[in-house]
Design an enzyme around this catalytic site. Structure first.
Site, PDB file in Angstrom:
ATOM      1  N   ARG A  28      42.336  16.275  77.963  1.00  0.00           N
ATOM      2  CA  ARG A  28      41.587  16.461  79.098  1.00  0.00           C
ATOM      3  C   ARG A  28      40.209  16.595  78.656  1.00  0.00           C
ATOM      4  O   ARG A  28      39.270  15.989  79.268  1.00  0.00           O
ATOM      5  CB  ARG A  28      42.140  17.827  79.750  1.00  0.00           C
ATOM      6  CG  ARG A  28      43.229  17.665  80.671  1.00  0.00           C
ATOM      7  CD  ARG A  28      44.220  18.873  80.494  1.00  0.00           C
ATOM      8  NE  ARG A  28      44.796  18.924  79.401  1.00  0.00           N
ATOM      9  CZ  ARG A  28      45.999  18.437  79.223  1.00  0.00           C
ATOM     10  NH1 ARG A  28      46.732  18.028  80.178  1.00  0.00           N
ATOM     11  NH2 ARG A  28      46.593  18.563  77.977  1.00  0.00           N
ATOM     12  N   THR A  29      39.768  17.626  77.857  1.00  0.00           N
ATOM     13  CA  THR A  29      38.379  17.968  77.675  1.00  0.00           C
ATOM     14  C   THR A  29      37.421  16.847  77.055  1.00  0.00           C
ATOM     15  O   THR A  29      36.338  16.421  77.628  1.00  0.00           O
ATOM     16  CB  THR A  29      38.049  19.359  76.785  1.00  0.00           C
ATOM     17  OG1 THR A  29      39.082  20.064  77.335  1.00  0.00           O
ATOM     18  CG2 THR A  29      36.770  19.776  76.558  1.00  0.00           C
ATOM     19  N   LYS A  33      35.851  14.659  53.175  1.00  0.00           N
ATOM     20  CA  LYS A  33      35.119  14.586  51.978  1.00  0.00           C
ATOM     21  C   LYS A  33      34.386  15.793  51.608  1.00  0.00           C
ATOM     22  O   LYS A  33      33.324  15.622  50.776  1.00  0.00           O
ATOM     23  CB  LYS A  33      34.283  13.147  51.548  1.00  0.00           C
ATOM     24  CG  LYS A  33      35.096  12.192  51.842  1.00  0.00           C
ATOM     25  CD  LYS A  33      34.242  10.919  51.768  1.00  0.00           C
ATOM     26  CE  LYS A  33      34.945   9.573  52.050  1.00  0.00           C
ATOM     27  NZ  LYS A  33      33.919   8.489  52.234  1.00  0.00           N
ATOM     28  N   ARG A  36      33.643  20.577  70.196  1.00  0.00           N
ATOM     29  CA  ARG A  36      34.694  21.392  69.883  1.00  0.00           C
ATOM     30  C   ARG A  36      35.036  21.391  68.363  1.00  0.00           C
ATOM     31  O   ARG A  36      35.026  20.696  67.626  1.00  0.00           O
ATOM     32  CB  ARG A  36      36.010  20.681  70.599  1.00  0.00           C
ATOM     33  CG  ARG A  36      37.201  21.559  70.217  1.00  0.00           C
ATOM     34  CD  ARG A  36      38.427  21.263  71.068  1.00  0.00           C
ATOM     35  NE  ARG A  36      38.231  21.663  72.491  1.00  0.00           N
ATOM     36  CZ  ARG A  36      39.269  21.596  73.328  1.00  0.00           C
ATOM     37  NH1 ARG A  36      40.394  21.157  72.900  1.00  0.00           N
ATOM     38  NH2 ARG A  36      39.158  22.133  74.649  1.00  0.00           N
ATOM     39  N   HIS A  79      35.265  28.794  76.105  1.00  0.00           N
ATOM     40  CA  HIS A  79      35.339  27.335  76.731  1.00  0.00           C
ATOM     41  C   HIS A  79      34.881  27.403  78.108  1.00  0.00           C
ATOM     42  O   HIS A  79      35.398  27.173  79.373  1.00  0.00           O
ATOM     43  CB  HIS A  79      36.829  26.940  76.792  1.00  0.00           C
ATOM     44  CG  HIS A  79      37.285  25.431  76.936  1.00  0.00           C
ATOM     45  ND1 HIS A  79      36.295  24.647  77.381  1.00  0.00           N
ATOM     46  CD2 HIS A  79      38.354  25.116  76.651  1.00  0.00           C
ATOM     47  CE1 HIS A  79      36.953  23.402  77.373  1.00  0.00           C
ATOM     48  NE2 HIS A  79      38.315  23.684  77.084  1.00  0.00           N
TER      49      HIS A  79
HETATM   50  C1  NCD Z   1      42.602  24.554  76.376  1.00  0.00           C
HETATM   51  C2  NCD Z   1      41.810  24.547  75.054  1.00  0.00           C
HETATM   52  O1  NCD Z   1      41.907  23.609  74.320  1.00  0.00           O
HETATM   53  O2  NCD Z   1      41.549  25.623  74.727  1.00  0.00           O
HETATM   54  N1  NCD Z   1      42.790  23.324  76.867  1.00  0.00           N
HETATM   55  C3  NCD Z   1      41.915  22.625  77.361  1.00  0.00           C
HETATM   56  O3  NCD Z   1      40.691  22.633  76.954  1.00  0.00           O
HETATM   57  N2  NCD Z   1      42.119  21.982  78.394  1.00  0.00           N
HETATM   58  C4  NCD Z   1      43.808  25.512  76.469  1.00  0.00           C
HETATM   59  C5  NCD Z   1      44.816  25.366  75.224  1.00  0.00           C
HETATM   60  O4  NCD Z   1      45.012  24.452  74.490  1.00  0.00           O
HETATM   61  O5  NCD Z   1      45.901  25.811  75.522  1.00  0.00           O
END
Ligand code: NCD
Length: 305
Positions: A52-53, A80, A104, A133
């Site tokens: 999703r993100t 590496k 991320r 987040h």
């Molecule tokens: C979350 C994350 O990665 O922090 N998911 C997301 O970004 N939609 C929550 C999760 O992984 O449970």
């Protein structure tokens, strides 16, 4: 107010969040979206798995006319030994245009570190370890505003693994700013003590359901724990899962959210996830518009236009 970076939900005042919601709503209702990021790159730098993100950031960037460069760690030179900073510097050298970095990374503080090192290049935190987040908090809050009218005085229950959830950490900060009344509940060892100052800590999920306006079910994050924190998922479901029976205790107007991905049959029953009270897929859609608002705002603040 313009911010060049978004690293923490602490940077979001109620006024600024409202402006981002307004901007997201404008993007959603506009047929001709202005290409404010034309001639620019969005570097989508993902050192962890994401559906999703990552895809909603990339979709948001493309809708604004940006070129998207995706970095995923699996086939990269990180194997590496290349560092985060050197990786991003090289991506910027490939882009050769003004760029926004969406990061991320499994390390807490990685987004702030990168923002400090890069100086003028905007950095948006798409999840740093178990820390924060902030765009998820924005899309969760905007979804709740759509469902409930506002967050002011609303009873929001966040259930599950609060200790490891960066979503919960950012949600708690932003929802408090927006005036919600917060309750957290989950297995005792997964609800950190500091939350007592932020939210009501409940030890009985069933008891808080009748008053809730919204329940956010966190994922049981077996993949992110080096230690086994939950010996038995059936046991988890019995006490902390939003089962079909439990959902019957909710007010008719109460809504259910989950950041996803969802382990159906553990933190949430499939029937509840598919029911009218579930806003889970709308969260995903809202993520695109919210991320457009964040990217456009960050770009303007950085003088990208
Ligand atoms: C979350 C994350 O990665 O922090 N998911 C997301 O970004 N939609 C929550 C999760 O992984 O449970």
């Amino acid at each position: 107010m313009l911010v060049r970076q978004l690293l923490s939900a602490r940077e979001l005042s109620a006024e600024f969040a409202a402006k981002l919601f307004e901007r997201a709503a404008q993007f959603r209702s506009t047929r001709q979206i202005p290409a404010v990021l034309q001639g620019h790159h969005v570097l989508s730098v993902f050192f962890e798995e994401s559906t999703r993100t990552r895809l909603s950031f990339e979709s948001a960037a493309r809708r604004l006319g940006a070129q998207v460069m995706t970095f995923t760690v699996a086939n990269s030179s990180v194997k590496k030994g290349e560092s985060l900073l050197d990786t991003v510097k090289n991506l910027l050298a490939i882009a050769q245009t003004p760029s926004i970095v969406v990061l991320r990374h499994p390390a807490t503080g990685s987004a702030r570190f990168l923002a400090q090192e890069l100086g003028q290049t905007p950095v948006v935190n798409a999840g740093d370890g178990a820390n924060e987040h902030p765009t998820q908090a924005l899309l969760d809050a905007w979804t709740l505003v759509q469902a409930l009218g506002s967050l002011k005085g609303k009873q929001v229950v966040i259930v599950g693994d609060l200790l490891h959830s960066r979503v919960a950490h950012s949600d708690l900060i932003l929802f408090k700013t927006l005036g919600a009344s917060l309750t957290v509940c989950g297995p005792g060892h997964l609800v950190p003590r500091w939350m007592e100052g932020v939210a009501r800590v409940a030890h009985d999920f069933d008891a808080v359901l009748p008053e809730a306006d919204a329940v956010i079910c966190l994922r049981v994050q077996q993949n992110r724990h080096s230690e086994v924190v939950l010996p038995d998922l059936n046991e988890y479901r019995r006490f902390w899962g939003l089962t079909n029976d439990r959902a019957k205790k909710l007010k008719p107007s109460a809504v259910v959210l989950a950041p996803g991905p969802v382990n159906y049959g553990v933190e949430l029953d499939t029937e509840v996830g598919n029911s009218d009270r579930s806003w889970i897929l709308r969260q995903t859609s809202n993520g695109v518009w919210i991320r457009m608002a964040v990217l456009a705002t960050a770009a303007e603040a950085a003088g990208v236009k």
